[in-house]
Design an enzyme around this catalytic site. Structure first.
Site, mmCIF file in Angstrom:
data_model
loop_
_atom_site.group_PDB
_atom_site.id
_atom_site.type_symbol
_atom_site.label_atom_id
_atom_site.label_comp_id
_atom_site.label_asym_id
_atom_site.label_seq_id
_atom_site.Cartn_x
_atom_site.Cartn_y
_atom_site.Cartn_z
ATOM 1 N N GLU A 140 23.096 45.231 32.935
ATOM 2 C CA GLU A 140 22.293 46.058 33.151
ATOM 3 C C GLU A 140 22.921 47.739 33.011
ATOM 4 O O GLU A 140 23.400 48.179 34.048
ATOM 5 C CB GLU A 140 21.584 45.799 34.907
ATOM 6 C CG GLU A 140 20.450 46.871 35.229
ATOM 7 C CD GLU A 140 20.566 48.236 35.609
ATOM 8 O OE1 GLU A 140 20.723 49.027 34.429
ATOM 9 O OE2 GLU A 140 20.851 48.570 36.891
ATOM 10 N N GLU A 149 24.522 58.507 30.940
ATOM 11 C CA GLU A 149 25.762 57.645 31.722
ATOM 12 C C GLU A 149 26.564 56.941 30.361
ATOM 13 O O GLU A 149 27.785 56.349 30.866
ATOM 14 C CB GLU A 149 25.209 56.292 32.529
ATOM 15 C CG GLU A 149 24.673 56.875 33.805
ATOM 16 C CD GLU A 149 24.350 55.887 34.850
ATOM 17 O OE1 GLU A 149 24.969 54.747 34.709
ATOM 18 O OE2 GLU A 149 23.651 56.088 35.659
#
Length: 380
Positions: A140, A149
């Site tokens: 994930e 990110e």
């Protein structure tokens, strides 16, 4: 170098043409990884029902991908995906976690009686060594608007080093979406900016009266700082579908089995957004993503599962949507079209954050074109 591939080094600090400055691993850990070492942060993700249902269904409705197979979980966090893979029949699961959350993951694995199958490995995906190749990689990895990110880099590294040629990726595909939005947040943020400036002017006046120092020379940088914060930083929001005022458009598609870091480092797309509501204000653009669990061409999923973060009444997620406010808002009518040029790249200061250059031009249904507007945004 622990491993390499056709895409080059998996080391995130390696120098690449056109890449940002070398990444300091200690700084990266302090800025990014450390937050995932806390259970409160893990709980936020574990409490996301849409997220959890999608991964749960993807695993247990496609057990043939896991039964008797070797699985790699990249960024295992609490270890729940690794546990599910074991429960679905995996022979071995390597659960890699870069933070001390690995200690909690080991406890959870033992508490669910799968410690003979799941091996939790503390370390970065770029540096760990596995004893064998894997059949499945599950992760994930998605951030706000999919790519914030930059965790997918680590998934790509794990894939290139350890996935068998006929292996499958969970998820297998991802898409980035954008749509025109009506919202009152733009007015609210403009009011916040003006309130901050009013407070600043009072501060400048009082500082000169009481302390004999004129602070006016700092007014411009103070305003620029606050304009970035209030107007140019994308906003997290959980939108209602009724706020979408035209067709949503796929602006980027990713095949997780073949994508390279170079392909995701920059997102460059030109597209049009038709307006479907008459006599209203276009105040923002919204970006979101979805991912799919389809398996591969050689080994397709029995049941394809979708995880979407699109605006929803009942199925909102912790990812929400990212809003890019338009200042000033545009008066639009049904049949108008907004032509968008979108460029997103990684921040030079922090490769996990994104900078966006956005150019938009309104083409009215009458045939008239309004001047193009160039804006810069920050996904932080």
């Amino acid at each position: 170098m622990m491993g390499s591939s056709a895409n080059g080094s998996c080391d995130p600090s390696a120098s690449r043409a056109g890449a940002s400055a070398v990444v300091d691993k200690d700084v990266d850990f302090a800025n990014y990884f450390c937050t995932y070492a806390y259970l409160y942060h893990q709980k936020e993700m574990l409490a996301d029902r849409v997220r959890m249902d999608a991964y749960f269904n993807a695993v247990f409705q496609n057990k043939h991908h896991f039964q008797g197979k070797v699985v790699l979980d990249v960024g295992t966090g609490s270890g729940i995906l690794a546990i599910w893979c074991a429960q679905a029949g995996a022979r071995k699961v390597y659960a890699v976690e870069a933070t001390k959350m690995a200690d909690h993951a080991r406890q959870l694995v033992k508490g669910n009686n799968v410690e003979d199958i799941v091996e939790v490995i503390e370390g970065s995906m770029e540096e760990v060594t596995l004893p064998e190749k894997v059949d499945v990689i599950i992760s994930e990895w998605m951030g706000y608007f999919l790519l914030r990110e930059s965790m997918f880099d680590s998934v790509i590294c794990g894939r290139d080093r350890w996935l068998k040629p006929d292996g499958v990726m969970y998820p297998s595909h991802a898409r980035m979406w954008m749509a025109p939005i009506r919202s009152g947040l733009g007015d609210q943020k403009m009011n916040d900016l003006e309130s901050a400036m009013s407070d600043w002017y009072g501060f400048v006046e009082e500082t000169e009266i009481y302390y004999g120092v004129n602070m006016n020379i700092l007014t411009k940088p103070f305003r620029e700082e606050h304009e970035k914060y209030y107007l140019k930083t994308s906003l997290w929001s959980n939108l209602h579908p009724d706020q979408v005022m035209g067709a949503s458009v796929v602006m980027k598609e990713i095949d997780c089995l073949t994508a390279t870091v170079d392909e995701i480092r920059i997102v460059n797309s030109t597209f049009s957004l038709p307006i479907s509501i008459d006599r209203t204000r276009l105040s923002a653009l919204a970006g979101w993503f979805d991912v799919h669990f389809r398996g591969s061409k050689q080994n397709p999923a029995t049941c394809e599962i979708e995880l979407t973060t699109a605006p929803s009444v009942e199925n909102s997620t912790h990812w929400g949507q990212q809003l890019f406010l338009l200042h000033p808002a545009l008066r639009v009518n049904e049949g108008d079209e907004l032509v968008i040029s979108f460029l997103m790249r990684r921040s030079k200061e922090n490769h996990r954050l994104m900078n966006v250059d956005l150019t938009y031009e309104l083409q009215q249904s009458s045939g008239k074109r309004l001047p193009a507007v160039n804006s810069k945004f920050y996904i932080e």
